[in-house]
Scaffold this motif. Structure first.
Motif, mmCIF file in Angstrom:
data_model
loop_
_atom_site.group_PDB
_atom_site.id
_atom_site.type_symbol
_atom_site.label_atom_id
_atom_site.label_comp_id
_atom_site.label_asym_id
_atom_site.label_seq_id
_atom_site.Cartn_x
_atom_site.Cartn_y
_atom_site.Cartn_z
ATOM 1 N N LYS A 87 4.442 12.192 -5.719
ATOM 2 C CA LYS A 87 3.267 12.405 -6.560
ATOM 3 C C LYS A 87 2.196 13.093 -5.721
ATOM 4 O O LYS A 87 2.082 12.838 -4.512
ATOM 5 C CB LYS A 87 2.748 11.059 -7.067
ATOM 6 C CG LYS A 87 1.552 11.152 -8.000
ATOM 7 C CD LYS A 87 1.178 9.767 -8.522
ATOM 8 C CE LYS A 87 0.019 9.863 -9.511
ATOM 9 N NZ LYS A 87 -0.335 8.528 -10.069
ATOM 10 N N TYR A 88 1.397 13.935 -6.363
ATOM 11 C CA TYR A 88 0.353 14.610 -5.593
ATOM 12 C C TYR A 88 -0.846 14.923 -6.477
ATOM 13 O O TYR A 88 -0.745 14.977 -7.709
ATOM 14 C CB TYR A 88 0.883 15.897 -4.957
ATOM 15 C CG TYR A 88 1.286 16.976 -5.942
ATOM 16 C CD1 TYR A 88 0.363 17.939 -6.382
ATOM 17 C CD2 TYR A 88 2.584 17.040 -6.443
ATOM 18 C CE1 TYR A 88 0.724 18.934 -7.278
ATOM 19 C CE2 TYR A 88 2.955 18.038 -7.336
ATOM 20 C CZ TYR A 88 2.023 18.967 -7.754
ATOM 21 O OH TYR A 88 2.384 19.942 -8.649
ATOM 22 N N TYR A 89 -1.978 15.102 -5.818
ATOM 23 C CA TYR A 89 -3.217 15.507 -6.478
ATOM 24 C C TYR A 89 -3.714 16.789 -5.817
ATOM 25 O O TYR A 89 -3.483 17.010 -4.629
ATOM 26 C CB TYR A 89 -4.296 14.425 -6.354
ATOM 27 C CG TYR A 89 -3.930 13.101 -6.987
ATOM 28 C CD1 TYR A 89 -4.062 12.908 -8.359
ATOM 29 C CD2 TYR A 89 -3.463 12.043 -6.203
ATOM 30 C CE1 TYR A 89 -3.733 11.693 -8.943
ATOM 31 C CE2 TYR A 89 -3.133 10.818 -6.781
ATOM 32 C CZ TYR A 89 -3.268 10.646 -8.151
ATOM 33 O OH TYR A 89 -2.940 9.445 -8.726
ATOM 34 N N VAL A 90 -4.412 17.601 -6.589
ATOM 35 C CA VAL A 90 -5.029 18.811 -6.059
ATOM 36 C C VAL A 90 -6.538 18.683 -6.227
ATOM 37 O O VAL A 90 -7.029 18.475 -7.340
ATOM 38 C CB VAL A 90 -4.528 20.078 -6.777
ATOM 39 C CG1 VAL A 90 -5.196 21.316 -6.177
ATOM 40 C CG2 VAL A 90 -3.011 20.189 -6.686
ATOM 41 N N VAL A 91 -7.257 18.783 -5.113
ATOM 42 C CA VAL A 91 -8.716 18.701 -5.135
ATOM 43 C C VAL A 91 -9.264 19.914 -4.403
ATOM 44 O O VAL A 91 -9.080 20.043 -3.191
ATOM 45 C CB VAL A 91 -9.229 17.415 -4.449
ATOM 46 C CG1 VAL A 91 -10.755 17.358 -4.517
ATOM 47 C CG2 VAL A 91 -8.618 16.168 -5.090
ATOM 48 N N ASN A 92 -9.919 20.805 -5.119
ATOM 49 C CA ASN A 92 -10.504 21.978 -4.477
ATOM 50 C C ASN A 92 -11.865 21.593 -3.907
ATOM 51 O O ASN A 92 -12.754 21.149 -4.640
ATOM 52 C CB ASN A 92 -10.658 23.131 -5.474
ATOM 53 C CG ASN A 92 -10.824 24.471 -4.775
ATOM 54 O OD1 ASN A 92 -11.691 24.615 -3.905
ATOM 55 N ND2 ASN A 92 -9.995 25.429 -5.137
ATOM 56 N N ILE A 93 -12.023 21.748 -2.603
ATOM 57 C CA ILE A 93 -13.229 21.253 -1.930
ATOM 58 C C ILE A 93 -14.334 22.304 -1.833
ATOM 59 O O ILE A 93 -15.381 22.035 -1.243
ATOM 60 C CB ILE A 93 -12.893 20.726 -0.522
ATOM 61 C CG1 ILE A 93 -12.436 21.877 0.388
ATOM 62 C CG2 ILE A 93 -11.844 19.628 -0.590
ATOM 63 C CD1 ILE A 93 -12.415 21.517 1.860
ATOM 64 N N LEU A 149 8.463 11.745 6.990
ATOM 65 C CA LEU A 149 8.678 10.478 7.692
ATOM 66 C C LEU A 149 8.259 9.297 6.816
ATOM 67 O O LEU A 149 8.956 8.271 6.759
ATOM 68 C CB LEU A 149 7.887 10.459 8.996
ATOM 69 C CG LEU A 149 8.437 11.308 10.147
ATOM 70 C CD1 LEU A 149 7.378 11.466 11.241
ATOM 71 C CD2 LEU A 149 9.702 10.683 10.730
ATOM 72 N N CYS A 150 7.139 9.440 6.129
ATOM 73 C CA CYS A 150 6.649 8.360 5.267
ATOM 74 C C CYS A 150 7.596 8.124 4.090
ATOM 75 O O CYS A 150 7.824 6.977 3.685
ATOM 76 C CB CYS A 150 5.248 8.678 4.764
ATOM 77 S SG CYS A 150 3.962 8.565 6.023
ATOM 78 N N VAL A 151 8.160 9.205 3.543
ATOM 79 C CA VAL A 151 9.113 9.057 2.446
ATOM 80 C C VAL A 151 10.347 8.298 2.906
ATOM 81 O O VAL A 151 10.844 7.405 2.207
ATOM 82 C CB VAL A 151 9.501 10.440 1.877
ATOM 83 C CG1 VAL A 151 10.732 10.330 0.976
ATOM 84 C CG2 VAL A 151 8.337 11.037 1.094
ATOM 85 N N CYS A 204 0.813 -1.218 0.000
ATOM 86 C CA CYS A 204 0.000 0.000 0.000
ATOM 87 C C CYS A 204 0.847 1.268 0.000
ATOM 88 O O CYS A 204 2.029 1.248 0.347
ATOM 89 C CB CYS A 204 -0.927 0.010 1.214
ATOM 90 S SG CYS A 204 -2.267 -1.205 1.123
ATOM 91 N N ASN A 205 0.203 2.356 -0.379
ATOM 92 C CA ASN A 205 0.835 3.668 -0.381
ATOM 93 C C ASN A 205 0.354 4.493 0.815
ATOM 94 O O ASN A 205 -0.762 4.299 1.297
ATOM 95 C CB ASN A 205 0.484 4.417 -1.664
ATOM 96 C CG ASN A 205 0.937 3.692 -2.902
ATOM 97 O OD1 ASN A 205 2.121 3.427 -3.079
ATOM 98 N ND2 ASN A 205 -0.004 3.352 -3.787
ATOM 99 N N ALA A 206 1.189 5.404 1.264
ATOM 100 C CA ALA A 206 0.779 6.354 2.302
ATOM 101 C C ALA A 206 0.155 7.564 1.626
ATOM 102 O O ALA A 206 0.756 8.165 0.733
ATOM 103 C CB ALA A 206 1.990 6.778 3.137
ATOM 104 N N VAL A 207 -1.055 7.911 2.038
ATOM 105 C CA VAL A 207 -1.764 9.065 1.487
ATOM 106 C C VAL A 207 -1.802 10.148 2.558
ATOM 107 O O VAL A 207 -2.325 9.917 3.652
ATOM 108 C CB VAL A 207 -3.184 8.680 1.039
ATOM 109 C CG1 VAL A 207 -3.948 9.911 0.557
ATOM 110 C CG2 VAL A 207 -3.129 7.617 -0.054
ATOM 111 N N VAL A 266 4.480 7.345 -1.477
ATOM 112 C CA VAL A 266 3.837 8.421 -0.713
ATOM 113 C C VAL A 266 3.119 9.350 -1.683
ATOM 114 O O VAL A 266 3.708 9.822 -2.659
ATOM 115 C CB VAL A 266 4.860 9.217 0.114
ATOM 116 C CG1 VAL A 266 4.163 10.312 0.920
ATOM 117 C CG2 VAL A 266 5.634 8.285 1.056
ATOM 118 N N ILE A 267 1.850 9.585 -1.425
ATOM 119 C CA ILE A 267 1.020 10.426 -2.296
ATOM 120 C C ILE A 267 0.455 11.587 -1.489
ATOM 121 O O ILE A 267 -0.194 11.380 -0.459
ATOM 122 C CB ILE A 267 -0.127 9.600 -2.915
ATOM 123 C CG1 ILE A 267 0.454 8.480 -3.789
ATOM 124 C CG2 ILE A 267 -1.058 10.509 -3.736
ATOM 125 C CD1 ILE A 267 -0.589 7.499 -4.277
#
Length: 243
Positions: A80-86, A44-46, A26-29, A54-55
């Motif tokens: 890697k990263y995602y951008v989600v405007n809430i 720390l996760c990296v 699994c990946n750390a989110v 790590v995402i």
């Protein structure tokens, strides 16, 4: 004396053990705000898992004045990263409330963190992830978190570390000083966390670790907040019938 290198290394091993037992592939989110907690958690996760596992998830609500700090962190770590405007999600839910309901300020304050946590889990379940909780001991001690919002998660690297301690770990990890030393603000009224709380984290951390505090009024505030918010750190009460 607090040994930041020793505790950092132990925390890294703890994260590795968690994933070994709760999702070896699994990946750390990690929700990335640009503050010290999410920055240090991600770092720390990296170190524990490698940057490819790590995402980061950036979740501004409309315009976020310090979003550049979040970008600084993900670029520094190379994750890697995602951008989600809430904003639309928060506004949509509030606008869908019954018109006769008088929506409280507390509702409006706590809804965005809960939408963010829903977003993290939505992404996590799509990337084979485990969601990191980024709360620290100082904030948890006085209930400065949102239940089922930023207080939720699958694993919590910082929940037994004070702000003072985790900042030392941040320096050891090589997290940019601007992020480690960034003054935490609530993002709502323009006040700092410490202004809202009525005491400094330095005062709180000494009190947590030693029981010492010189200002009696601040001691009363801390004790009152601690007692009132203990329920956030406990399992939900449940009825158990006797058979």
């Amino acid at each position: 004396m607090f040994d930041a290198v020793k505790v950092k290394n132990e925390c890294v091993e703890w994260i590795r053990d968690f994933f070994k037992n709760n999702g070896p592939d699994c990946n750390a989110v990690v929700g990335i705000s640009g503050g010290k907690d999410s920055s240090i958690t991600a770092a720390l996760c990296v170190e524990a898992l490698g940057k490819d596992r790590v995402i980061g998830v950036l979740m501004p609500k409309g315009e976020q004045h310090d979003i550049d700090m979040a970008y600084m962190l993900v670029n520094h770590l190379g994750i890697k990263y995602y951008v989600v405007n809430i904003k639309d999600a928060v506004d949509g839910l509030l606008n869908s409330m019954p018109t006769e309901l008088d929506i409280s300020d507390q509702t409006k304050i706590n809804l965005p963190p809960r939408i963010r946590m829903s977003t993290l889990y939505a992404i996590s379940q799509s990337v084979n992830g485990r969601v990191a909780n980024t709360c620290n001991l100082s904030e948890d001690w006085v209930g400065y978190s949102t239940r089922y919002g930023d207080a939720a998660g699958d694993f919590s690297p910082l929940s037994h570390l004070t702000v003072t301690e985790l900042k030392e770990i941040g320096y050891v990890l090589g997290v940019p000083k601007e992020l480690v030393d960034k003054t935490p603000i609530d993002g709502l009224c323009g006040k700092t966390d410490e202004e809202n709380l009525g005491f400094t984290y330095a005062e709180l951390d000494v009190y947590i670790r030693t029981g010492e505090i010189t200002d009696i009024k601040k001691k009363e505030i801390i004790d009152k907040k601690h007692a009132a918010n203990l329920f956030k750190l406990q399992l939900m009460p449940s009825f158990k019938p006797e058979f």
